[in-house]
Enzyme design. Structure first.
Site, short mmCIF file in Angstrom:
data_model
loop_
_atom_site.label_atom_id
_atom_site.label_comp_id
_atom_site.label_asym_id
_atom_site.label_seq_id
_atom_site.Cartn_x
_atom_site.Cartn_y
_atom_site.Cartn_z
N ALA A 80 55.18 200.16 -72.87
CA ALA A 80 56.11 199.49 -72.27
C ALA A 80 56.61 198.00 -73.13
CB ALA A 80 55.75 199.41 -70.85
N VAL A 143 50.90 198.51 -71.97
CA VAL A 143 51.62 197.63 -72.41
C VAL A 143 51.55 197.38 -74.25
CG1 VAL A 143 52.02 194.94 -72.47
CG2 VAL A 143 51.17 196.03 -70.48
N CYS A 144 52.91 197.42 -74.61
CA CYS A 144 53.13 197.46 -76.11
C CYS A 144 52.34 196.29 -76.90
CB CYS A 144 54.53 197.56 -76.30
SG CYS A 144 54.79 197.56 -78.14
N PHE A 145 52.58 195.07 -76.36
CA PHE A 145 52.26 193.85 -76.91
C PHE A 145 50.67 193.55 -76.81
CE2 PHE A 145 56.50 192.93 -77.70
CZ PHE A 145 56.30 191.95 -78.81
N MET A 147 48.88 196.53 -77.50
CA MET A 147 48.38 197.62 -78.28
C MET A 147 48.48 197.56 -79.64
SD MET A 147 49.12 201.59 -78.29
CE MET A 147 50.82 201.58 -78.80
#
Length: 272
Positions: A80, A143-145, A147
């Site tokens: 996300a 959460v994308c940021f 990873m």
């Protein structure tokens, strides 16, 4: 000299429309109807985007609605992202383009050269390093940021640009976000966690692993300044001439179809 079409979409759009446009452009470029294209855009209202395979139940829908933020499912993978105070880039290439050659990781590496050149124009010293599978598995949250990604763009040891890629119908689409300002941990306010303590831990993790352009430069750069740097950076990395352009009628029509049938359809958004 080779050319790259530049679409600077300064009329910010909602999430479903943005994803529909990215895919419509990809299809036109893959068919050879349009040249390689760099689209630069923003989001209005703020929007939470889910990766293609991400679970919709990761989202706290009540919290999302209270804030008036949108929700969309990307055609690309990953986790996300909360889109708001950012510049988003979208690069569409035919699959036989030099920057698309090799496997996915090879193309990430080549495309990262354009992102690094853009940041250098903005006065930011950044790096792009390949992440091991072990490092990616160690950060399996929503959460994308938080990873790591292939050849992620980082500055000062923290993630600055997150990207995702799609290969389809003879074309390659890579899009990603450059956060300009704001608190990146706000995304945790609209995701489900087992407890408030876990949410706080995730917020601390995001703040520790990622940062915005403002945190590096100590000023809030205008969207237009970041967009101009991105145009010049990609033109330099691709050794081509930037060519300002517009969407074709066929691309607009196809985007409308994708908006109605896919990205604006709740069945697509909540399919997992």
């Amino acid at each position: 000299m080779r050319q790259i079409r530049i679409l600077r979409d300064s009329s910010f759009r909602d999430g479903a429309r943005n994803m529909a446009l990215d895919c419509a452009i990809l299809e036109a470029v893959a068919r050879g109807e349009q040249p390689p294209t760099l689209r630069l855009y923003g989001w209005k209202p703020y929007c939470l985007s889910l990766g293609y395979g991400q679970r919709a139940r990761d989202v706290d829908m009540a919290a999302l609605c209270r804030r008036g933020w949108g929700l969309v499912r990307r055609p690309t993978g990953g986790k996300a992202i909360l889109h708001g105070d950012e510049l988003t880039y979208s690069l569409s290439l035919p699959i036989d383009h030099a920057m698309a050659g090799g496997d996915v990781v090879d193309s990430y590496r080549r495309i990262s050269a354009g992102l690094l050149a853009a940041l250098a124009i903005l006065g930011v010293a950044a790096t792009a390093e390949r992440q091991s599978a072990k490092a990616r598995r160690a950060h399996a949250g929503p959460v994308c940021f938080e990873m790591p990604s292939h050849y992620e763009i980082s500055a000062g040891g923290r993630k600055l640009i997150g990207s995702a890629q799609l290969r389809r119908k003879g074309g390659l689409l890579q899009h990603g976000s450059l956060p300009l300002t704001g608190d990146l941990a706000r995304i945790c306010e609209v995701l489900h966690f087992e407890s408030d303590a876990q949410r706080e831990m995730q917020m601390d993790s995001v703040r520790g692993r990622a940062l915005t352009l403002e945190q590096i430069t100590d000023e809030s750069p205008p969207w237009s300044t970041a967009a101009a740097a991105m145009e010049r950076g990609f033109a330099r990395a691709m050794n081509c001439e930037p060519m300002p352009g517009e969407l074709s009628p066929a691309e607009e029509l196809r985007a409308d179809e994708l908006f109605r049938g896919q990205f604006g359809n709740p069945d697509w958004t909540h399919k997992r």
